[in-house]
Design an enzyme around this catalytic site. Structure first.
Site, PDB file in Angstrom:
ATOM      1  N   GLY A  73      19.641  -6.038  24.619  1.00  0.00           N
ATOM      2  CA  GLY A  73      18.200  -5.677  24.776  1.00  0.00           C
ATOM      3  C   GLY A  73      17.358  -6.744  25.037  1.00  0.00           C
ATOM      4  O   GLY A  73      17.812  -7.970  24.924  1.00  0.00           O
ATOM      5  N   VAL A  74      15.865  -6.712  24.919  1.00  0.00           N
ATOM      6  CA  VAL A  74      15.020  -7.729  25.165  1.00  0.00           C
ATOM      7  C   VAL A  74      15.301  -8.795  24.160  1.00  0.00           C
ATOM      8  O   VAL A  74      15.506 -10.342  24.424  1.00  0.00           O
ATOM      9  CB  VAL A  74      13.543  -7.361  24.948  1.00  0.00           C
ATOM     10  CG1 VAL A  74      12.475  -8.363  24.996  1.00  0.00           C
ATOM     11  CG2 VAL A  74      13.405  -5.862  25.944  1.00  0.00           C
ATOM     12  N   GLU A 113      27.504  -5.529  24.307  1.00  0.00           N
ATOM     13  CA  GLU A 113      26.570  -4.423  24.632  1.00  0.00           C
ATOM     14  C   GLU A 113      27.305  -3.391  24.796  1.00  0.00           C
ATOM     15  O   GLU A 113      28.263  -3.013  25.477  1.00  0.00           O
ATOM     16  CB  GLU A 113      25.833  -4.878  25.828  1.00  0.00           C
ATOM     17  CG  GLU A 113      25.019  -3.553  26.353  1.00  0.00           C
ATOM     18  CD  GLU A 113      23.969  -2.877  25.217  1.00  0.00           C
ATOM     19  OE1 GLU A 113      23.096  -3.604  24.901  1.00  0.00           O
ATOM     20  OE2 GLU A 113      24.201  -1.768  24.941  1.00  0.00           O
ATOM     21  N   HIS A 128      -4.001 -20.813  47.474  1.00  0.00           N
ATOM     22  CA  HIS A 128      -2.550 -21.308  47.772  1.00  0.00           C
ATOM     23  C   HIS A 128      -2.757 -23.079  47.576  1.00  0.00           C
ATOM     24  O   HIS A 128      -3.499 -23.576  47.416  1.00  0.00           O
ATOM     25  CB  HIS A 128      -2.635 -21.498  49.394  1.00  0.00           C
ATOM     26  CG  HIS A 128      -1.596 -21.848  49.988  1.00  0.00           C
ATOM     27  ND1 HIS A 128      -0.221 -21.488  49.797  1.00  0.00           N
ATOM     28  CD2 HIS A 128      -1.472 -23.462  50.493  1.00  0.00           C
ATOM     29  CE1 HIS A 128       0.626 -22.273  50.424  1.00  0.00           C
ATOM     30  NE2 HIS A 128       0.051 -23.530  51.088  1.00  0.00           N
ATOM     31  N   GLY A 156       0.652  -1.162  -0.081  1.00  0.00           N
ATOM     32  CA  GLY A 156       0.004   0.380  -0.008  1.00  0.00           C
ATOM     33  C   GLY A 156       0.945   1.305   0.028  1.00  0.00           C
ATOM     34  O   GLY A 156       2.039   1.209   0.667  1.00  0.00           O
ATOM     35  N   VAL A 190      20.071  -4.631  17.498  1.00  0.00           N
ATOM     36  CA  VAL A 190      20.701  -3.373  18.123  1.00  0.00           C
ATOM     37  C   VAL A 190      19.465  -2.365  18.113  1.00  0.00           C
ATOM     38  O   VAL A 190      19.502  -1.283  18.278  1.00  0.00           O
ATOM     39  CB  VAL A 190      21.577  -2.754  17.314  1.00  0.00           C
ATOM     40  CG1 VAL A 190      22.818  -3.702  17.608  1.00  0.00           C
ATOM     41  CG2 VAL A 190      21.492  -2.675  15.914  1.00  0.00           C
ATOM     42  N   ALA A 211       3.477  -5.423  20.789  1.00  0.00           N
ATOM     43  CA  ALA A 211       2.380  -5.982  20.179  1.00  0.00           C
ATOM     44  C   ALA A 211       1.065  -5.415  20.976  1.00  0.00           C
ATOM     45  O   ALA A 211       0.387  -5.113  20.039  1.00  0.00           O
ATOM     46  CB  ALA A 211       2.331  -7.487  20.038  1.00  0.00           C
TER      47      ALA A 211
HETATM   48  P1  FAD Z   1       4.284  -5.343  12.583  1.00  0.00           P
HETATM   49  O1  FAD Z   1       3.976  -6.375  13.481  1.00  0.00           O
HETATM   50  O2  FAD Z   1       5.690  -5.001  12.169  1.00  0.00           O
HETATM   51  O3  FAD Z   1       3.251  -5.202  11.130  1.00  0.00           O
HETATM   52  C1  FAD Z   1       3.450  -4.390  10.308  1.00  0.00           C
HETATM   53  C2  FAD Z   1       3.045  -5.183   9.050  1.00  0.00           C
HETATM   54  O4  FAD Z   1       2.567  -4.055   8.051  1.00  0.00           O
HETATM   55  C3  FAD Z   1       3.624  -5.953   8.362  1.00  0.00           C
HETATM   56  O5  FAD Z   1       3.321  -7.313   8.102  1.00  0.00           O
HETATM   57  C4  FAD Z   1       4.338  -5.559   6.949  1.00  0.00           C
HETATM   58  O6  FAD Z   1       4.550  -6.588   6.173  1.00  0.00           O
HETATM   59  C5  FAD Z   1       3.132  -4.614   6.654  1.00  0.00           C
HETATM   60  N1  FAD Z   1       3.316  -3.599   5.750  1.00  0.00           N
HETATM   61  C6  FAD Z   1       4.393  -2.592   5.890  1.00  0.00           C
HETATM   62  N2  FAD Z   1       4.563  -1.678   5.106  1.00  0.00           N
HETATM   63  C7  FAD Z   1       3.474  -2.109   4.256  1.00  0.00           C
HETATM   64  C8  FAD Z   1       2.983  -1.428   2.924  1.00  0.00           C
HETATM   65  N3  FAD Z   1       3.201  -0.488   2.507  1.00  0.00           N
HETATM   66  N4  FAD Z   1       1.664  -2.107   2.555  1.00  0.00           N
HETATM   67  C9  FAD Z   1       1.348  -3.131   3.010  1.00  0.00           C
HETATM   68  N5  FAD Z   1       1.803  -3.980   4.097  1.00  0.00           N
HETATM   69  C10 FAD Z   1       2.840  -3.276   4.744  1.00  0.00           C
HETATM   70  N6  FAD Z   1       6.435  -7.614  21.176  1.00  0.00           N
HETATM   71  C11 FAD Z   1       5.825  -8.090  22.360  1.00  0.00           C
HETATM   72  O7  FAD Z   1       4.839  -7.349  22.944  1.00  0.00           O
HETATM   73  N7  FAD Z   1       5.957  -9.195  22.921  1.00  0.00           N
HETATM   74  C12 FAD Z   1       6.972  -9.968  22.482  1.00  0.00           C
HETATM   75  O8  FAD Z   1       7.378 -10.927  23.234  1.00  0.00           O
HETATM   76  C13 FAD Z   1       7.567  -9.702  21.730  1.00  0.00           C
HETATM   77  N8  FAD Z   1       8.696 -10.509  20.999  1.00  0.00           N
HETATM   78  C14 FAD Z   1       9.277 -10.161  19.959  1.00  0.00           C
HETATM   79  C15 FAD Z   1      10.309 -11.030  19.263  1.00  0.00           C
HETATM   80  C16 FAD Z   1      10.953 -10.690  18.120  1.00  0.00           C
HETATM   81  C17 FAD Z   1      12.009 -11.619  17.662  1.00  0.00           C
HETATM   82  C18 FAD Z   1      10.728  -9.513  17.584  1.00  0.00           C
HETATM   83  C19 FAD Z   1      11.486  -9.185  16.319  1.00  0.00           C
HETATM   84  C20 FAD Z   1       9.604  -8.715  18.057  1.00  0.00           C
HETATM   85  C21 FAD Z   1       9.028  -9.079  19.128  1.00  0.00           C
HETATM   86  N9  FAD Z   1       8.100  -8.162  19.748  1.00  0.00           N
HETATM   87  C22 FAD Z   1       7.277  -8.350  20.771  1.00  0.00           C
HETATM   88  C23 FAD Z   1       7.682  -6.791  19.089  1.00  0.00           C
HETATM   89  C24 FAD Z   1       6.497  -6.979  18.258  1.00  0.00           C
HETATM   90  O9  FAD Z   1       6.791  -7.781  17.383  1.00  0.00           O
HETATM   91  C25 FAD Z   1       5.888  -5.742  17.586  1.00  0.00           C
HETATM   92  O10 FAD Z   1       5.917  -4.637  18.549  1.00  0.00           O
HETATM   93  C26 FAD Z   1       4.713  -5.758  16.843  1.00  0.00           C
HETATM   94  O11 FAD Z   1       4.747  -6.562  15.682  1.00  0.00           O
HETATM   95  C27 FAD Z   1       4.371  -4.575  16.315  1.00  0.00           C
HETATM   96  O12 FAD Z   1       3.111  -4.561  15.694  1.00  0.00           O
HETATM   97  P2  FAD Z   1       2.682  -3.571  14.310  1.00  0.00           P
HETATM   98  O13 FAD Z   1       1.263  -4.155  13.926  1.00  0.00           O
HETATM   99  O14 FAD Z   1       2.937  -2.240  14.624  1.00  0.00           O
HETATM  100  O15 FAD Z   1       3.828  -3.891  13.069  1.00  0.00           O
HETATM  101  P1  AMP Z   2      16.921  -2.581  22.326  1.00  0.00           P
HETATM  102  O1  AMP Z   2      16.856  -1.421  21.734  1.00  0.00           O
HETATM  103  O2  AMP Z   2      16.240  -3.013  23.580  1.00  0.00           O
HETATM  104  O3  AMP Z   2      16.619  -3.804  21.212  1.00  0.00           O
HETATM  105  O4  AMP Z   2      18.496  -3.040  22.534  1.00  0.00           O
HETATM  106  C1  AMP Z   2      19.581  -2.965  21.451  1.00  0.00           C
HETATM  107  C2  AMP Z   2      20.883  -2.728  22.485  1.00  0.00           C
HETATM  108  O5  AMP Z   2      21.910  -2.805  21.318  1.00  0.00           O
HETATM  109  C3  AMP Z   2      20.972  -1.419  22.990  1.00  0.00           C
HETATM  110  O6  AMP Z   2      21.047  -1.703  24.364  1.00  0.00           O
HETATM  111  C4  AMP Z   2      22.278  -0.760  22.357  1.00  0.00           C
HETATM  112  O7  AMP Z   2      23.071  -0.311  23.259  1.00  0.00           O
HETATM  113  C5  AMP Z   2      23.030  -1.886  21.840  1.00  0.00           C
HETATM  114  N1  AMP Z   2      23.995  -1.707  20.632  1.00  0.00           N
HETATM  115  C6  AMP Z   2      23.650  -0.786  19.672  1.00  0.00           C
HETATM  116  N2  AMP Z   2      24.529  -0.807  18.541  1.00  0.00           N
HETATM  117  C7  AMP Z   2      25.659  -1.530  19.236  1.00  0.00           C
HETATM  118  C8  AMP Z   2      27.023  -1.901  18.740  1.00  0.00           C
HETATM  119  N3  AMP Z   2      27.459  -1.176  17.782  1.00  0.00           N
HETATM  120  N4  AMP Z   2      27.759  -2.579  19.687  1.00  0.00           N
HETATM  121  C9  AMP Z   2      27.097  -3.063  20.855  1.00  0.00           C
HETATM  122  N5  AMP Z   2      25.872  -2.871  21.372  1.00  0.00           N
HETATM  123  C10 AMP Z   2      25.049  -1.910  20.331  1.00  0.00           C
END
Ligand code: FAD
Ligand code: AMP
Length: 478
Positions: A190-191, A211, A451, A122, A277, A327
């Protein structure tokens, strides 16, 4: 030919699909555009969360936790296991089945609620027109009374370690290793780095996390960060703080990483390197020059507290706007916006968005930390209950960590709940519910908890705020 919708949502991640479903429930003629394509070329709903984020990472965390428990903990229970093995492709297959079940579920929910699902990319044009280019390259323009941008975020790629999804991967690549890397480097404590480092560490990788910052988990309550650092060290995660990665080199299928620790330049060699990162908002190719929607200096779409952009009828939710990239934050924004479009006065409480790290033990928080409150000059009192004193946690062989509750010293109102320990994510949610209703620590203390449960730690921490916990010694009154 152009179809008019009451609402077009761009992006079907947890922010977009939830907004679309809620809008359709409220009677709005709604469409959701998604560009995600499976390996077979089919459109897939669900975004990062379902495809390569929350869900697959939790599936692998669960598998790897079971493996680690079998390897190290079962013998304490009298369970003997010889020749324990891990079949990585089978583990990945289970993860993928869960992903497919859930992403298929979103498509089912769209049908059930009457949301039109459109696959393609889109682009927002002027006057709330949305141009969609489908997977064959055909372009259709739709018009809408409202548009919600929910295009999410993508991993940040840094010049010193460019992702090639072979030796150097991002979080998506780290969910697909076909075998356990012997030596695994992770950039970023980070997480996501901690979760993915834990997955492969539990399966046998020697994990080194580099880090740049000196402080570990700086946004967490400092007592929790300290406990977490101790626990991870004990688990064998080698987390090196103050180490800034400056370069990488691929040599014979391995990655040589250069980093700076103080003034010293050091190197490490890994079989795989995960770059974690952070993530950046994704708006590539999304906004036509004359669409009127602005982004800020970090690339986030600029919105007000109700997620409205500067263009009337255009909204943005989820990772693509300010706030934590989580999310559930995006989903609640989606609901708020859908309801506001339908004429309701929906609001969202940004002060009570829980955050979780799904390591073992889990780490979770909601509300303010002690350091934030002290810096703001708020007088506080704290109650802490260790899982080492919880019958249920001991019985479950899961007695690491604590629950900490912070309350206002004058009013007793709960201002923060922090936990590292078993089911921390679920326990902190109890705190979020209590805080949403303006609960005091005494209110939680007067409730009846089953409990034996690990939830009793929440009860006891609330009692400890006012020095009458039963199962630990209370602080001496001044
Ligand atoms: P997204 O989930 O990124 O979805 C955006 C969608 O838009 C995608 O499907 C993309 O294809 C689509 N899109 C983009 N541009 C266009 C376009 N121009 N046209 C059509 N479609 C498009 N969050 C948590 O709360 N709990 C967790 O445990 C957690 N674990 C995570 C683990 C990992 C490894 C990662 C990478 C993320 C994790 N997150 C977690 C973060 C979470 O996934 C995101 O915060 C969440 O998915 C964001 O939702 P969103 O709908 O904003 O975007
Ligand atoms: P988050 O933003 O929670 O996903 O964490 C990402 C982490 O990556 C942050 O704590 C940053 O300080 C770290 N980070 C970013 N760039 C670098 C780098 N070049 N080397 C080591 N750590 C980094």
């Amino acid at each position: 030919m152009s179809t008019e919708f009451d609402l077009m949502v761009i992006g079907s991640g947890p922010a977009g699909y939830v907004a679309a479903i809620r809008a359709a429930q409220l009677g709005l003629k709604t469409a959701c555009v998604e560009k995600w394509k499976s390996a077979e070329g089919q459109g897939v709903n669900g975004g990062t969360c379902l495809n390569v984020g929350c869900i697959p990472s939790k599936a692998l965390l669960d598998s790897s936790h079971k493996f680690e428990a079998a390897a190290h903990d079962y013998s304490r229970h009298g369970i003997g296991l010889d020749n324990l093995t891990i079949d990585v492709p089978a583990m990945l297959k289970r993860k993928q089945q869960i992903v497919e079940q859930l992403t298929g579920g979103i498509s089912g929910l769209f049908k059930a609620n009457g949301v039109t699902s459109i696959f393609g990319t889109g682009k927002l044009l002027a006057s709330k027109q949305v141009e969609v280019t489908d997977f064959e390259g055909k372009t259709t323009t739709y018009s809408a009374k409202n548009v919600i941008i929910a295009t999410g975020s993508v991993p940040i790629d840094i010049p010193p370690a460019r992702v090639n999804q072979a030796e150097i991967v991002d979080s998506t690549g780290a969910l697909e290793f076909q075998e356990v890397p012997e030596r695994l480097g992770v950039i970023g404590a980070g997480v996501i780095g901690l979760e993915l480092g834990s997955v492969w560490g539990r399966l046998g990788s020697e994990v080194v996390v580099l880090e740049a910052l000196d402080k570990f988990l700086p946004a967490m309550d400092q007592e929790v960060s300290k406990e977490a650092a101790k626990v991870f060290k004990k688990q064998g995660l080698d987390i090196r703080m103050g180490c800034m990665v400056t370069g990488s080199n691929i040599k014979k299928g391995q990655v040589e990483v250069t980093y700076k620790e103080g003034d010293e330049e050091k190197t490490e060699t890994f079989d795989k390197l995960i770059v974690c990162v952070g993530r950046r908002p994704f708006t590539d190719g999304l906004l036509a020059d004359d669409c009127g929607v602005e982004t800020d200096e970090r690339g986030f779409i600029s919105v007000d507290k109700h997620c409205a952009t500067d263009v009337d009828g255009v909204w943005a939710v989820g990772d693509v706007v300010r706030g934590p990239m989580l999310a559930h934050k995006g989903s609640e924004e989606g609901v708020m916006v859908a309801e506001r479009i339908a004429g309701q006065k929906a609001e969202m409480n940004y002060d009570l968005i829980p955050g979780v790290i799904y390591t073992h033990p889990e780490i979770a928080n909601v509300g303010k930390t002690s350091q934030e409150l002290r810096e703001a000059g708020v007088e506080i009192k704290e109650g802490k209950f260790p899982f080492a004193a919880s019958g249920r946690a001991l019985a479950s062989d899961d007695a690491v960590g604590f629950v900490k509750i912070i309350a206002d010293a004058r009013t007793d109102q709960v201002l923060g709940v922090h936990c590292i320990g078993p089911a921390a994510a679920e326990l902190v949610q109890q705190g979020a519910i209590a805080m949403e209703f303006g609960s005091s620590a005494e209110d939680i203390g007067t409730m009846v908890f089953s409990h034996p449960t690990v939830s009793e730690a929440v009860h006891e921490a609330a009692l400890a705020v006012n020095n009458h916990a039963i199962h630990i010694a209370n602080r001496k009154k001044k």
